[in-house]
Scaffold this motif. Sequence first.
Motif, PDB file in Angstrom:
ATOM      1  N   ASN A  90       0.841  -1.189   0.000  1.00  0.00           N
ATOM      2  CA  ASN A  90       0.000   0.000   0.000  1.00  0.00           C
ATOM      3  C   ASN A  90       0.886   1.251   0.000  1.00  0.00           C
ATOM      4  O   ASN A  90       1.112   1.874   1.038  1.00  0.00           O
ATOM      5  N   VAL A  91       1.384   1.592  -1.189  1.00  0.00           N
ATOM      6  CA  VAL A  91       2.290   2.740  -1.306  1.00  0.00           C
ATOM      7  C   VAL A  91       1.550   4.067  -1.139  1.00  0.00           C
ATOM      8  O   VAL A  91       2.168   5.075  -0.803  1.00  0.00           O
ATOM      9  N   GLU A  92       0.236   4.057  -1.340  1.00  0.00           N
ATOM     10  CA  GLU A  92      -0.533   5.290  -1.134  1.00  0.00           C
ATOM     11  C   GLU A  92      -0.560   5.651   0.352  1.00  0.00           C
ATOM     12  O   GLU A  92      -0.251   6.780   0.736  1.00  0.00           O
ATOM     13  N   LEU A  93      -0.893   4.671   1.190  1.00  0.00           N
ATOM     14  CA  LEU A  93      -0.967   4.920   2.627  1.00  0.00           C
ATOM     15  C   LEU A  93       0.415   5.215   3.218  1.00  0.00           C
ATOM     16  O   LEU A  93       0.555   6.100   4.053  1.00  0.00           O
ATOM     17  N   GLN A  95       2.956   6.361   1.565  1.00  0.00           N
ATOM     18  CA  GLN A  95       3.589   7.426   0.764  1.00  0.00           C
ATOM     19  C   GLN A  95       4.933   6.959   0.211  1.00  0.00           C
ATOM     20  O   GLN A  95       5.940   7.646   0.312  1.00  0.00           O
TER      21      GLN A  95
END
Length: 169
Positions: A90-93, A95
């Motif tokens: 989960n690179v969005e969460l 960052q």
Amino acid sequence: MDPCEARTRFQVLRETRGKVEAAELDAVWAGLDTVRPEEILGEWKGGEFDTGHPLNGMLEKAGWYGKTFTSAHDVKPLVCRDAEGELYSNVELSQGEASLWTVEFRGEPTATMVYDGRPVLDHFKRVDDHTLMGIMNGKGIPEDGPYYYFYLHRVAEAEAEGRRSGQDA
């Protein structure tokens, strides 16, 4: 507290339902041995200690499964499950992803995960060959916390192979 006492107390606190006092976790942390980045490479399943920290429960809501340390410069800090149950980074969460370094924390050099996109550090100590205790630290957090306390359990090779082939153990 010696390492044997720290491991025993860690297990009791890990099995505690409800709130755990940060001071108890700090005492356990102080008794555990440090770990080097190369010693923790692999796949890890995670969990948290409920200390009342604002992050408690948030990772579970995001479907957090654990962390993967492929190499010192290839770390997936937030491996989560999607709606179909598949694991993904989960690179969005988070960052971005992360890397592993040896960083001094509380006067001891130990393996530390440094997030690429956040001023956040996850410090690790060894409970046993298959379990790590972690403390999340970061910019703007006072020297005495509040910290986010968590643990990682090494995914067994058979479980990891089954998970990769779609048969979660």
